[in-house]
Design a protein around this motif. Structure first.
Motif, PDB file in Angstrom:
ATOM      1  N   PHE A 106      -3.915  52.628 -42.178  1.00 34.16           N
ATOM      2  CA  PHE A 106      -4.663  52.514 -43.422  1.00 34.16           C
ATOM      3  C   PHE A 106      -4.035  53.352 -44.530  1.00 34.16           C
ATOM      4  O   PHE A 106      -3.926  52.903 -45.668  1.00 34.16           O
ATOM      5  CB  PHE A 106      -6.121  52.942 -43.213  1.00 34.16           C
ATOM      6  CG  PHE A 106      -6.974  51.891 -42.579  1.00 34.16           C
ATOM      7  CD1 PHE A 106      -6.896  50.567 -42.973  1.00 34.16           C
ATOM      8  CD2 PHE A 106      -7.872  52.219 -41.574  1.00 34.16           C
ATOM      9  CE1 PHE A 106      -7.682  49.590 -42.396  1.00 34.16           C
ATOM     10  CE2 PHE A 106      -8.662  51.253 -40.985  1.00 34.16           C
ATOM     11  CZ  PHE A 106      -8.570  49.930 -41.392  1.00 34.16           C
ATOM     12  N   ILE A 107      -3.626  54.582 -44.205  1.00 36.93           N
ATOM     13  CA  ILE A 107      -3.059  55.437 -45.241  1.00 36.93           C
ATOM     14  C   ILE A 107      -1.732  54.857 -45.728  1.00 36.93           C
ATOM     15  O   ILE A 107      -1.416  54.901 -46.921  1.00 36.93           O
ATOM     16  CB  ILE A 107      -2.873  56.888 -44.732  1.00 36.93           C
ATOM     17  CG1 ILE A 107      -2.611  57.833 -45.909  1.00 36.93           C
ATOM     18  CG2 ILE A 107      -1.763  57.004 -43.720  1.00 36.93           C
ATOM     19  CD1 ILE A 107      -3.761  57.988 -46.849  1.00 36.93           C
ATOM     20  N   LEU A 135     -23.577  51.215 -39.946  1.00 37.64           N
ATOM     21  CA  LEU A 135     -23.855  50.648 -41.260  1.00 37.64           C
ATOM     22  C   LEU A 135     -22.692  50.827 -42.233  1.00 37.64           C
ATOM     23  O   LEU A 135     -22.283  49.856 -42.888  1.00 37.64           O
ATOM     24  CB  LEU A 135     -25.139  51.249 -41.842  1.00 37.64           C
ATOM     25  CG  LEU A 135     -25.522  50.758 -43.248  1.00 37.64           C
ATOM     26  CD1 LEU A 135     -25.719  49.248 -43.249  1.00 37.64           C
ATOM     27  CD2 LEU A 135     -26.773  51.480 -43.744  1.00 37.64           C
ATOM     28  N   PRO A 136     -22.109  52.033 -42.372  1.00 38.79           N
ATOM     29  CA  PRO A 136     -20.969  52.170 -43.298  1.00 38.79           C
ATOM     30  C   PRO A 136     -19.797  51.274 -42.920  1.00 38.79           C
ATOM     31  O   PRO A 136     -19.163  50.673 -43.797  1.00 38.79           O
ATOM     32  CB  PRO A 136     -20.599  53.658 -43.187  1.00 38.79           C
ATOM     33  CG  PRO A 136     -21.834  54.333 -42.719  1.00 38.79           C
ATOM     34  CD  PRO A 136     -22.498  53.347 -41.813  1.00 38.79           C
ATOM     35  N   VAL A 137     -19.508  51.166 -41.617  1.00 41.01           N
ATOM     36  CA  VAL A 137     -18.400  50.313 -41.177  1.00 41.01           C
ATOM     37  C   VAL A 137     -18.725  48.855 -41.443  1.00 41.01           C
ATOM     38  O   VAL A 137     -17.857  48.074 -41.859  1.00 41.01           O
ATOM     39  CB  VAL A 137     -18.110  50.544 -39.676  1.00 41.01           C
ATOM     40  CG1 VAL A 137     -17.098  49.523 -39.158  1.00 41.01           C
ATOM     41  CG2 VAL A 137     -17.587  51.953 -39.447  1.00 41.01           C
ATOM     42  N   ARG A 138     -19.996  48.477 -41.212  1.00 39.95           N
ATOM     43  CA  ARG A 138     -20.393  47.090 -41.442  1.00 39.95           C
ATOM     44  C   ARG A 138     -20.265  46.723 -42.921  1.00 39.95           C
ATOM     45  O   ARG A 138     -19.741  45.663 -43.275  1.00 39.95           O
ATOM     46  CB  ARG A 138     -21.829  46.875 -40.961  1.00 39.95           C
ATOM     47  CG  ARG A 138     -22.278  45.420 -41.017  1.00 39.95           C
ATOM     48  CD  ARG A 138     -23.491  45.175 -40.136  1.00 39.95           C
ATOM     49  NE  ARG A 138     -24.659  45.933 -40.558  1.00 39.95           N
ATOM     50  CZ  ARG A 138     -25.192  46.945 -39.889  1.00 39.95           C
ATOM     51  NH1 ARG A 138     -24.636  47.335 -38.749  1.00 39.95           N
ATOM     52  NH2 ARG A 138     -26.265  47.573 -40.331  1.00 39.95           N
ATOM     53  N   VAL A 139     -20.735  47.609 -43.788  1.00 44.58           N
ATOM     54  CA  VAL A 139     -20.625  47.356 -45.222  1.00 44.58           C
ATOM     55  C   VAL A 139     -19.163  47.311 -45.640  1.00 44.58           C
ATOM     56  O   VAL A 139     -18.739  46.428 -46.391  1.00 44.58           O
ATOM     57  CB  VAL A 139     -21.390  48.431 -46.021  1.00 44.58           C
ATOM     58  CG1 VAL A 139     -21.134  48.265 -47.520  1.00 44.58           C
ATOM     59  CG2 VAL A 139     -22.885  48.345 -45.738  1.00 44.58           C
ATOM     60  N   SER A 140     -18.375  48.269 -45.145  1.00 44.86           N
ATOM     61  CA  SER A 140     -16.948  48.318 -45.475  1.00 44.86           C
ATOM     62  C   SER A 140     -16.253  47.038 -45.054  1.00 44.86           C
ATOM     63  O   SER A 140     -15.489  46.444 -45.828  1.00 44.86           O
ATOM     64  CB  SER A 140     -16.300  49.518 -44.786  1.00 44.86           C
ATOM     65  OG  SER A 140     -14.895  49.469 -44.911  1.00 44.86           O
ATOM     66  N   SER A 141     -16.502  46.592 -43.829  1.00 47.72           N
ATOM     67  CA  SER A 141     -15.817  45.396 -43.331  1.00 47.72           C
ATOM     68  C   SER A 141     -16.208  44.157 -44.112  1.00 47.72           C
ATOM     69  O   SER A 141     -15.371  43.281 -44.372  1.00 47.72           O
ATOM     70  CB  SER A 141     -16.110  45.200 -41.837  1.00 47.72           C
ATOM     71  OG  SER A 141     -17.493  44.947 -41.614  1.00 47.72           O
ATOM     72  N   ARG A 152      -4.187  44.862 -42.096  1.00 50.03           N
ATOM     73  CA  ARG A 152      -4.532  44.037 -40.937  1.00 50.03           C
ATOM     74  C   ARG A 152      -4.355  44.816 -39.633  1.00 50.03           C
ATOM     75  O   ARG A 152      -5.221  44.767 -38.747  1.00 50.03           O
ATOM     76  CB  ARG A 152      -3.659  42.779 -40.905  1.00 50.03           C
ATOM     77  CG  ARG A 152      -4.092  41.792 -39.829  1.00 50.03           C
ATOM     78  CD  ARG A 152      -3.186  40.589 -39.766  1.00 50.03           C
ATOM     79  NE  ARG A 152      -1.852  40.938 -39.320  1.00 50.03           N
ATOM     80  CZ  ARG A 152      -1.081  40.146 -38.561  1.00 50.03           C
ATOM     81  NH1 ARG A 152      -1.534  38.953 -38.199  1.00 50.03           N
ATOM     82  NH2 ARG A 152       0.114  40.517 -38.205  1.00 50.03           N
ATOM     83  N   GLU A 153      -3.261  45.569 -39.517  1.00 53.15           N
ATOM     84  CA  GLU A 153      -3.050  46.348 -38.296  1.00 53.15           C
ATOM     85  C   GLU A 153      -4.142  47.407 -38.130  1.00 53.15           C
ATOM     86  O   GLU A 153      -4.640  47.636 -37.020  1.00 53.15           O
ATOM     87  CB  GLU A 153      -1.666  47.005 -38.338  1.00 53.15           C
ATOM     88  CG  GLU A 153      -0.523  46.011 -38.278  1.00 53.15           C
ATOM     89  CD  GLU A 153      -0.664  45.041 -37.123  1.00 53.15           C
ATOM     90  OE1 GLU A 153      -0.538  45.473 -35.961  1.00 53.15           O
ATOM     91  OE2 GLU A 153      -0.911  43.843 -37.377  1.00 53.15           O
ATOM     92  N   GLY A 154      -4.509  48.060 -39.226  1.00 52.28           N
ATOM     93  CA  GLY A 154      -5.566  49.062 -39.151  1.00 52.28           C
ATOM     94  C   GLY A 154      -6.911  48.451 -38.798  1.00 52.28           C
ATOM     95  O   GLY A 154      -7.672  49.004 -37.992  1.00 52.28           O
ATOM     96  N   ILE A 155      -7.216  47.283 -39.384  1.00 51.51           N
ATOM     97  CA  ILE A 155      -8.475  46.604 -39.111  1.00 51.51           C
ATOM     98  C   ILE A 155      -8.543  46.175 -37.651  1.00 51.51           C
ATOM     99  O   ILE A 155      -9.562  46.364 -36.969  1.00 51.51           O
ATOM    100  CB  ILE A 155      -8.640  45.368 -40.031  1.00 51.51           C
ATOM    101  CG1 ILE A 155      -8.843  45.808 -41.490  1.00 51.51           C
ATOM    102  CG2 ILE A 155      -9.782  44.478 -39.560  1.00 51.51           C
ATOM    103  CD1 ILE A 155     -10.173  46.438 -41.774  1.00 51.51           C
TER     104      ILE A 155
END
Length: 333
Positions: free
Chosen positions: A29-30, A164-170, A78-81
């Motif tokens: 990601f970075i 919840l934060p991950v769900r919103v982020s995704s 994509r790799e990070g996801i």
């Protein structure tokens, strides 16, 4: 829109870089965010494109560099996801996730570009030169690869997430990638029409104008989505909700409950935000406030302050109330 995406992504990069240095967060990601910032930097956000391209020879090499940056950034996203959301490591066995696949994609974009008849720097490089077959292949390869990567990210982002934060982020990232994929397909259609000379000029103009809001809107949403987890992590580390509650309760109840002078009240508000151990201070504040409410029962507590006190009390008691669910919506910004 490009400028907004650049500064949002630059901020996210700084926050994520901090967490990488502190705890070794996702390097994919970075890397993606850093390359994305570089790509947007090459879009006249800080320095005009003409100036940068002149340093590269003045023949539109910047166009290639920027597109390779964007492709690399999306590939790393994509790799990070996949690393974060996939239930197992099986995705790594697929050829499309190997560095060799990324290298082949870069070659497929670069070789046609180098085969063109070069022209001086222009801000309308593709529309003016899409009649050249190498330029058409170069731009189509870039957009096609980008669309495939975006759809791949979109599919994995739509999987269920418990946090919840991950769900919103995704979901925000998925929305951004959907726009990027749509913009890429739309641009391929536009370039194809221009290259083979079909369609009316008005249709060409509509497709040309439509690309930027779709593509950069997608980049903006993706930047926001990638920024949600580190911002939530930073707010939890800094205990921002507790600090906000402490400041809010001190501001609304400090003078009536404690009988503070105006100067002491303002000083107490300032100290509340920088308090060490805000959760402990908040708990102490709730207890003392409860005692004073009994003594001063004739004085009513402001509605919003009462809601915050009840939510804080419920959280400390292990109830269902949540301070985080009250403050972002109800408290003044």
């Amino acid at each position: 829109m490009i400028t907004a995406a650049f500064w949002i992504l630059a901020t996210v990069f700084a926050v994520r870089l901090f967490f990488v240095a502190r705890s070794g967060s996702s390097t994919a990601f970075i890397g993606a965010i850093g390359i994305g910032v570089l790509g947007l930097f090459f879009s006249s956000v800080v320095i005009p494109e003409v100036t940068i391209d002149a340093a590269l020879g003045g023949v539109n090499f910047l166009h290639l560099v920027r597109n390779l940056c964007v492709t690399s950034a999306v590939w790393l996203v994509r790799e990070g996801i996949f690393a974060a959301y996939s239930p197992n490591e099986s995705y790594r066995s697929r050829f499309s996730h190997r560095p060799l696949a990324a290298a082949i994609a870069a070659i497929a974009i670069t070789v046609p570009f180098l085969s063109q008849r070069f022209v001086p720097t222009t801000l309308s490089y593709v529309p003016e030169n899409v009649g050249q077959l190498p330029v058409f292949i170069y731009a189509s390869a870039y957009m096609g690869i980008l669309a495939l990567l975006a759809v791949s990210v979109l599919r994995i982002c739509l999987q269920p997430q418990e946090s919840l934060p991950v769900r919103v982020s995704s979901r925000v990232v998925a929305s951004g990638m959907a726009l990027v994929a749509l913009a890429s397909v739309e641009e391929i259609a536009y370039m194809s029409m221009m290259h083979i000379h079909v369609g009316s000029s008005s249709l060409h103009q509509v497709l040309f104008v439509l690309f930027s809001p779709l593509f950069y809107g997608g980049v903006l949403l993706t930047s926001l989505g990638l920024g949600i987890p580190p911002i939530v992590k930073a707010s939890r580390r800094l205990q921002l909700w507790d600090r906000t509650a402490l400041v809010f309760l001190t501001a609304t109840l400090g003078r009536s409950y404690w009988g503070l002078s105006r100067a002491s009240w303002l000083a107490a508000i300032a100290r509340s935000f920088y308090a060490r151990g805000p959760s402990a201070r908040l708990y102490e504040y709730v207890i003392r406030s409860s005692d004073h409410k009994v003594v001063l029962s004739g004085r009513s507590t402001p509605l919003l302050a009462g809601r915050v006190l009840n939510a804080v009390q419920a959280r400390f008691d292990g109830g269902v109330g949540s301070l985080e669910s009250v403050l972002p919506v109800k408290a003044p910004q």
